[in-house]
Write an enzyme that holds these catalytic residues in place. Sequence first.
Site, PDB file in Angstrom:
ATOM      1  N   THR A   1       2.413  10.912   4.588  1.00 50.92           N
ATOM      2  CA  THR A   1       2.839   9.504   4.577  1.00 50.92           C
ATOM      3  C   THR A   1       4.207   9.311   5.226  1.00 50.92           C
ATOM      4  OG1 THR A   1       3.744   9.614   2.341  1.00 50.92           O
ATOM      5  CG2 THR A   1       1.461   8.875   2.540  1.00 50.92           C
TER       6      THR A   1
ATOM      7  N   ARG B   1     -10.626  17.246   1.690  1.00 49.40           N
ATOM      8  CA  ARG B   1      -9.630  16.632   0.787  1.00 49.40           C
ATOM      9  C   ARG B   1      -9.436  17.582  -0.396  1.00 49.40           C
ATOM     10  NH1 ARG B   1      -6.869  12.527   2.443  1.00 49.40           N
ATOM     11  NH2 ARG B   1      -8.651  11.168   2.801  1.00 49.40           N
TER      12      ARG B   1
ATOM     13  N   LYS C   1     -11.286  11.505  14.921  1.00 46.35           N
ATOM     14  CA  LYS C   1      -9.906  11.086  15.262  1.00 46.35           C
ATOM     15  C   LYS C   1      -9.102  12.290  15.743  1.00 46.35           C
ATOM     16  CE  LYS C   1      -9.705   7.600  11.641  1.00 46.35           C
ATOM     17  NZ  LYS C   1      -9.141   7.331  10.328  1.00 46.35           N
TER      18      LYS C   1
ATOM     19  N   CYS D   1      -2.815  10.906  10.389  1.00 49.26           N
ATOM     20  CA  CYS D   1      -1.871  11.805   9.697  1.00 49.26           C
ATOM     21  C   CYS D   1      -2.163  13.294   9.900  1.00 49.26           C
ATOM     22  CB  CYS D   1      -1.819  11.454   8.216  1.00 49.26           C
ATOM     23  SG  CYS D   1      -3.433  11.174   7.494  1.00 49.26           S
TER      24      CYS D   1
ATOM     25  N   GLN E   1      -6.385  18.256   3.128  1.00 53.16           N
ATOM     26  CA  GLN E   1      -5.596  17.024   3.138  1.00 53.16           C
ATOM     27  C   GLN E   1      -5.311  16.494   1.739  1.00 53.16           C
ATOM     28  OE1 GLN E   1      -7.867  15.752   7.235  1.00 53.16           O
ATOM     29  NE2 GLN E   1      -6.883  14.114   6.108  1.00 53.16           N
TER      30      GLN E   1
ATOM     31  N   GLY F   1       0.815  -1.219   0.000  1.00 53.66           N
ATOM     32  CA  GLY F   1       0.000   0.000   0.000  1.00 53.66           C
ATOM     33  C   GLY F   1       0.847   1.266   0.000  1.00 53.66           C
TER      34      GLY F   1
ATOM     35  N   VAL G   1       1.327   3.488   2.412  1.00 50.99           N
ATOM     36  CA  VAL G   1       2.188   3.603   3.594  1.00 50.99           C
ATOM     37  C   VAL G   1       3.265   2.521   3.553  1.00 50.99           C
ATOM     38  CG1 VAL G   1       2.214   3.423   6.121  1.00 50.99           C
ATOM     39  CG2 VAL G   1       0.391   4.704   4.980  1.00 50.99           C
TER      40      VAL G   1
ATOM     41  N   HIS H   1      -0.445  17.491   4.314  1.00 49.92           N
ATOM     42  CA  HIS H   1      -1.694  17.991   4.889  1.00 49.92           C
ATOM     43  C   HIS H   1      -1.435  19.392   5.449  1.00 49.92           C
ATOM     44  CE1 HIS H   1      -3.282  14.125   4.170  1.00 49.92           C
ATOM     45  NE2 HIS H   1      -3.439  13.673   5.400  1.00 49.92           N
TER      46      HIS H   1
ATOM     47  N   SER I   1      -2.059 -10.303  -3.189  1.00 48.83           N
ATOM     48  CA  SER I   1      -0.612 -10.145  -3.413  1.00 48.83           C
ATOM     49  C   SER I   1       0.191 -11.375  -3.010  1.00 48.83           C
ATOM     50  CB  SER I   1      -0.094  -8.957  -2.591  1.00 48.83           C
ATOM     51  OG  SER I   1      -0.877  -7.830  -2.812  1.00 48.83           O
TER      52      SER I   1
ATOM     53  N   SER J   1      -2.852  11.487  -1.229  1.00 45.50           N
ATOM     54  CA  SER J   1      -2.108  10.287  -0.814  1.00 45.50           C
ATOM     55  C   SER J   1      -2.577   9.786   0.548  1.00 45.50           C
ATOM     56  CB  SER J   1      -0.599  10.554  -0.790  1.00 45.50           C
ATOM     57  OG  SER J   1      -0.305  11.610   0.091  1.00 45.50           O
TER      58      SER J   1
HETATM   59  P1  NAP Z   1      -3.609   1.345   0.999  1.00 42.83           P
HETATM   60  O1  NAP Z   1      -2.735   2.020   0.015  1.00 42.83           O
HETATM   61  O2  NAP Z   1      -5.021   1.069   0.620  1.00 42.83           O
HETATM   62  O3  NAP Z   1      -2.895  -0.053   1.450  1.00 42.83           O
HETATM   63  C1  NAP Z   1      -3.554  -1.004   2.243  1.00 42.83           C
HETATM   64  C2  NAP Z   1      -2.669  -2.227   2.477  1.00 42.83           C
HETATM   65  O4  NAP Z   1      -3.427  -3.179   3.241  1.00 42.83           O
HETATM   66  C3  NAP Z   1      -2.229  -2.945   1.192  1.00 42.83           C
HETATM   67  O5  NAP Z   1      -0.918  -3.444   1.352  1.00 42.83           O
HETATM   68  C4  NAP Z   1      -3.207  -4.122   1.108  1.00 42.83           C
HETATM   69  O6  NAP Z   1      -2.671  -5.252   0.417  1.00 42.83           O
HETATM   70  C5  NAP Z   1      -3.360  -4.456   2.578  1.00 42.83           C
HETATM   71  N1  NAP Z   1      -4.611  -5.208   2.805  1.00 42.83           N
HETATM   72  C6  NAP Z   1      -5.865  -4.891   2.431  1.00 42.83           C
HETATM   73  N2  NAP Z   1      -6.730  -5.872   2.786  1.00 42.83           N
HETATM   74  C7  NAP Z   1      -5.987  -6.840   3.383  1.00 42.83           C
HETATM   75  C8  NAP Z   1      -6.299  -8.119   3.956  1.00 42.83           C
HETATM   76  N3  NAP Z   1      -7.551  -8.608   3.964  1.00 42.83           N
HETATM   77  N4  NAP Z   1      -5.283  -8.838   4.495  1.00 42.83           N
HETATM   78  C9  NAP Z   1      -4.006  -8.389   4.493  1.00 42.83           C
HETATM   79  N5  NAP Z   1      -3.660  -7.177   3.944  1.00 42.83           N
HETATM   80  C10 NAP Z   1      -4.635  -6.419   3.409  1.00 42.83           C
HETATM   81  O7  NAP Z   1      -3.715   2.167   2.363  1.00 42.83           O
HETATM   82  P2  NAP Z   1      -2.632   3.203   3.005  1.00 42.83           P
HETATM   83  O8  NAP Z   1      -2.943   4.591   2.609  1.00 42.83           O
HETATM   84  O9  NAP Z   1      -1.278   2.662   2.803  1.00 42.83           O
HETATM   85  O10 NAP Z   1      -3.031   3.119   4.550  1.00 42.83           O
HETATM   86  C11 NAP Z   1      -2.671   1.992   5.350  1.00 42.83           C
HETATM   87  C12 NAP Z   1      -3.071   2.242   6.794  1.00 42.83           C
HETATM   88  O11 NAP Z   1      -2.381   3.367   7.298  1.00 42.83           O
HETATM   89  C13 NAP Z   1      -4.570   2.556   6.961  1.00 42.83           C
HETATM   90  O12 NAP Z   1      -5.021   2.006   8.167  1.00 42.83           O
HETATM   91  C14 NAP Z   1      -4.598   4.066   6.994  1.00 42.83           C
HETATM   92  O13 NAP Z   1      -5.715   4.577   7.663  1.00 42.83           O
HETATM   93  C15 NAP Z   1      -3.302   4.366   7.734  1.00 42.83           C
HETATM   94  N6  NAP Z   1      -2.698   5.671   7.456  1.00 42.83           N
HETATM   95  C16 NAP Z   1      -2.536   6.139   6.186  1.00 42.83           C
HETATM   96  C17 NAP Z   1      -1.927   7.379   5.977  1.00 42.83           C
HETATM   97  C18 NAP Z   1      -1.713   7.966   4.606  1.00 42.83           C
HETATM   98  O14 NAP Z   1      -1.308   9.152   4.539  1.00 42.83           O
HETATM   99  N7  NAP Z   1      -1.940   7.246   3.508  1.00 42.83           N
HETATM  100  C19 NAP Z   1      -1.480   8.114   7.061  1.00 42.83           C
HETATM  101  C20 NAP Z   1      -1.645   7.606   8.348  1.00 42.83           C
HETATM  102  C21 NAP Z   1      -2.243   6.389   8.531  1.00 42.83           C
HETATM  103  P3  NAP Z   1      -3.010  -5.544  -1.152  1.00 42.83           P
HETATM  104  O15 NAP Z   1      -2.198  -4.580  -1.971  1.00 42.83           O
HETATM  105  O16 NAP Z   1      -2.571  -6.952  -1.312  1.00 42.83           O
HETATM  106  O17 NAP Z   1      -4.477  -5.335  -1.314  1.00 42.83           O
END
Ligand code: NAP
Length: 357
Positions: free
Chosen positions: A336, A243, A213, A158, A184, A23, A25, A250, A50, A187
């Site tokens: 991120t 957004r 949050k 974030c 925000q 993903g 992050v 952000h 994956s 990403s």
């Molecule tokens: P993302 O791009 O949608 O990535 C999600 C990840 O979770 C992918 O690696 C996905 O794998 C995996 N996943 C989904 N379903 C799954 C399952 N059933 N079993 C195992 N793995 C699974 O999301 P992201 O933006 O990186 O965010 C990830 C987390 O960090 C979230 O909880 C989000 O709220 C938090 N966060 C994000 C940010 C930001 O700025 N983006 C900041 C702070 C916190 P696949 O590729 O195989 O589907």
Amino acid sequence: MTQEGEVSPATTVIEVGILGATGMVGQQFIALLANHPWFRVTWLGASHRSEGKTYRDAAVWRLPAALPDGIAALGVDQSTPGRAPKLVFSGLDSSVAGEIEGAFAEAGHFIISNSKNYRMEPDVPLLIPEVNADHLALLQIQAASRAWKGRIVTNPNCSTVVLSMALAPLRQFGLKSVVITTLQAISGAGYPGVPSWDILGNVIPFIDGEEHKIETETKKILGCFTEKRVDPHPVTVSASTTRVAVQDGHTESISVGFEHRPLAEVMIEAFNTFKGKPQELSLPSAPAQPVVYLNERNRPQPALDVDRGRGMTVSVGRLRPCSVLDYKFIALGHNTIRGAAGAAILNAELLHSEGLL
Ligand code: NAP
């Protein structure tokens, strides 16, 4: 699997895993850990989509930094405990993070999580090392209250991390009330995230769950650890979140009311001199200055300031009187990096330095 030894942190290599490695992050974890002096990525986990593929085939790499060859060739494992190293960073989707991170902690892994699921649990540290390193004492409570062989430490949402870092230097003036509106980056919604049709030339005035949050996590982060728990800070926070069509960073418009209204120059001095444990300990991911005040009247801007301190510094500017509360200003942070992967890595560095891993 190599585990930390008795030698000093600077000479130890610790194997780490990444959950949610494919993903947004997860990719930042890989980029930031590529040349890390202490941590080496040896295990990657993601969803069934994956699993069994090499990382190169499983993930669409979206960062400007090159994907390291060693990681590209690594296989993506299923997200079940057992084969991963003890220390695991998590960038899992929150719909599955609760269950998977809990299972890893139960099996003895040390999970450093980005997801919302455990942040507000009373025995789980919600950590910003510069702001509340003493909250790590909650790990003893966690050990006593859960049947986990491992532990979970979380980093904030974030937007919350940017707000909390901007407010932490101001705690000394008696924070009473805060009104915040966020702008925000896309990403922050992961990949593919918000459809281009919805975001181009547009502002979306709703991010599910985000306002709650910000309003709750900030109080825990700025709260006081007293013997067995964190007492939330009494500050009242009112948040509106939007957004905008920005890739990374952000931006936050913040108004703040105090018990003891300081002079503006005293606030600026407080921002610029703010430091914490990471700077004291010279942790590898610590920015020299966690909060920087910019004097230019049109800063901070995501296009110019998001990468300050390798994405770990929060930039603040435009401090001026507020006719409703006492002052208002703008803050900006990399969502991120300081808002996710960089924050988690800094948390792990602090844990390692404190001998808590
Ligand atoms: P993302 O791009 O949608 O990535 C999600 C990840 O979770 C992918 O690696 C996905 O794998 C995996 N996943 C989904 N379903 C799954 C399952 N059933 N079993 C195992 N793995 C699974 O999301 P992201 O933006 O990186 O965010 C990830 C987390 O960090 C979230 O909880 C989000 O709220 C938090 N966060 C994000 C940010 C930001 O700025 N983006 C900041 C702070 C916190 P696949 O590729 O195989 O589907």
